[in-house]
Scaffold this motif. Structure first.
Motif, PDB file in Angstrom:
ATOM      1  N   GLN A 143      -8.916 -12.428 -31.852  1.00  0.00           N
ATOM      2  CA  GLN A 143      -9.462 -12.957 -30.612  1.00  0.00           C
ATOM      3  C   GLN A 143      -9.424 -11.934 -29.493  1.00  0.00           C
ATOM      4  O   GLN A 143     -10.327 -11.887 -28.654  1.00  0.00           O
ATOM      5  CB  GLN A 143      -8.682 -14.217 -30.212  1.00  0.00           C
ATOM      6  CG  GLN A 143      -8.944 -15.398 -31.138  1.00  0.00           C
ATOM      7  CD  GLN A 143      -7.996 -16.551 -30.880  1.00  0.00           C
ATOM      8  OE1 GLN A 143      -6.816 -16.364 -30.648  1.00  0.00           O
ATOM      9  NE2 GLN A 143      -8.508 -17.762 -30.930  1.00  0.00           N
ATOM     10  N   ARG A 147     -13.428 -11.021 -28.243  1.00  0.00           N
ATOM     11  CA  ARG A 147     -13.976 -11.353 -26.931  1.00  0.00           C
ATOM     12  C   ARG A 147     -14.840 -10.231 -26.360  1.00  0.00           C
ATOM     13  O   ARG A 147     -15.703 -10.474 -25.512  1.00  0.00           O
ATOM     14  CB  ARG A 147     -12.854 -11.700 -25.956  1.00  0.00           C
ATOM     15  CG  ARG A 147     -12.439 -13.160 -25.981  1.00  0.00           C
ATOM     16  CD  ARG A 147     -13.618 -14.053 -25.775  1.00  0.00           C
ATOM     17  NE  ARG A 147     -13.294 -15.474 -25.781  1.00  0.00           N
ATOM     18  CZ  ARG A 147     -14.193 -16.444 -25.851  1.00  0.00           C
ATOM     19  NH1 ARG A 147     -15.489 -16.136 -25.963  1.00  0.00           N
ATOM     20  NH2 ARG A 147     -13.848 -17.696 -25.832  1.00  0.00           N
ATOM     21  N   PHE A 188     -14.189 -13.083 -20.393  1.00  0.00           N
ATOM     22  CA  PHE A 188     -13.950 -12.485 -21.707  1.00  0.00           C
ATOM     23  C   PHE A 188     -12.768 -11.514 -21.625  1.00  0.00           C
ATOM     24  O   PHE A 188     -11.946 -11.430 -22.550  1.00  0.00           O
ATOM     25  CB  PHE A 188     -15.211 -11.746 -22.188  1.00  0.00           C
ATOM     26  CG  PHE A 188     -15.409 -10.398 -21.546  1.00  0.00           C
ATOM     27  CD1 PHE A 188     -14.866  -9.257 -22.121  1.00  0.00           C
ATOM     28  CD2 PHE A 188     -16.103 -10.274 -20.349  1.00  0.00           C
ATOM     29  CE1 PHE A 188     -15.019  -8.013 -21.515  1.00  0.00           C
ATOM     30  CE2 PHE A 188     -16.262  -9.045 -19.741  1.00  0.00           C
ATOM     31  CZ  PHE A 188     -15.720  -7.908 -20.323  1.00  0.00           C
ATOM     32  N   SER A 192      -9.105 -11.798 -23.408  1.00  0.00           N
ATOM     33  CA  SER A 192      -8.694 -10.697 -24.282  1.00  0.00           C
ATOM     34  C   SER A 192      -7.309 -10.186 -23.891  1.00  0.00           C
ATOM     35  O   SER A 192      -6.441  -9.972 -24.755  1.00  0.00           O
ATOM     36  CB  SER A 192      -9.716  -9.555 -24.203  1.00  0.00           C
ATOM     37  OG  SER A 192      -9.323  -8.465 -25.000  1.00  0.00           O
TER      38      SER A 192
END
Length: 284
Positions: A143, A147, A188, A192
């Motif tokens: 993940q 992102r 995003f 992250s």
């Protein structure tokens, strides 16, 4: 709409970038989004194999698990996104299958992973909760990197802001040649960074875990809290909704509270680390 070929600016940082979402190989093209997800999956698998013995698992368990679990995750991630974005697909339902055009929802991917792990562990006859712990750490790796695919696609941004980390995107609202720049929260990036911090914390915590499933609960609490925050920032932009409600934000908040509740309950219970799956006799 936002232009894929337009610059992305970060005035507060003095940066201006213009990344293409596509890699042109001449004979074919690759989207950065898909490549980044693939790299994240690969790194998560490598991490899982390197630490498998610390959870009582084998490297082959990780490799077999990837083949079993990833299809569940992809199908559920796509289904979750399409269900709560049905207006994009109702006129051409077959486009639900066009996964290369983007449209995967992490909450759906997590649900699919949970289902895949349960099925896989029953077949392999290994500890479901030990696998949950290791996969949770791999998830944070994937993940954290994944992102950045949203960055290349110029998506998953938050509401408009003048915050110093604001991200500028060019837009032609009337479809004409004239462009207007709007500044948004780079959610995003927030997510992250949040996942990177969570991975570092849970990686070291996993070495002193008291029971199988503890790291997975920590992941749900940590990720759920962060996602609740980023979804709040995306509420006025591209957050997925059902019946007018921000379903992902609600789901994240509920999961976070539930995980914290279980962690608190377990805190006051006695635990014997000898009962961890990694410490059980091999003949078991």
């Amino acid at each position: 709409m936002f232009l894929e070929s337009s610059p992305i600016t970060f005035p507060g940082l003095g940066l201006e970038l213009n990344p293409s979402p596509i890699i042109d190989l001449g004979f074919s093209t690759i989207r950065w989004y898909g490549l980044i997800i693939a790299v994240g999956l690969m790194l998560a698998a490598i991490y899982g194999m390197r630490r498998s013995k610390k959870f009582g698992l084998k490297e082959d368990d990780i490799l077999d698990g990837v083949l079993w679990i990833v299809p569940f995750a992809i199908v559920c991630a796509r289904a979750y996104y399409c269900i709560f974005s049905w207006d994009l697909y109702k006129d051409n339902p077959i486009s639900v299958l066009y996964i290369w055009n983007g449209g995967l929802a992490i909450p759906g991917g997590i649900l699919g992973t949970v289902l895949g792990i349960i099925v896989f562990c029953r077949i392999k006859k290994i500890s479901t909760f030990a696998v949950f712990d290791l996969v949770a750490l791999g998830f944070l790796i994937g993940q954290c990197l994944g992102r950045w695919g949203n960055f290349f696609n110029r998506e998953a941004y938050g509401c408009e802001t003048d915050f110093f980390l604001r991200m500028g995107l060019m837009q032609n609202p009337d479809g004409s040649a004239s462009l207007v720049e709007h500044f948004y929260h780079p959610t995003f990036f927030y997510e992250s960074l949040w996942n990177a911090i969570g991975f570092c914390i849970l990686h070291f915590a996993s070495k002193k875990r008291l029971y199988d499933g503890q790291i997975a609960l920590g992941y749900v609490a940590w990720y759920g809290f962060g996602r609740t925050f980023t979804e709040a920032l995306r509420a006025s932009t591209d957050a997925l909704k059902g019946g007018g409600l921000p379903v992902t934000q609600i789901l994240s908040a509920v999961c976070c509270v539930a995980a914290l509740g279980v962690l608190l309950w377990q805190w006051f219970r006695p635990h014997d680390r000898a009962k961890l799956y990694v410490n059980r006799p091999a003949e078991e």
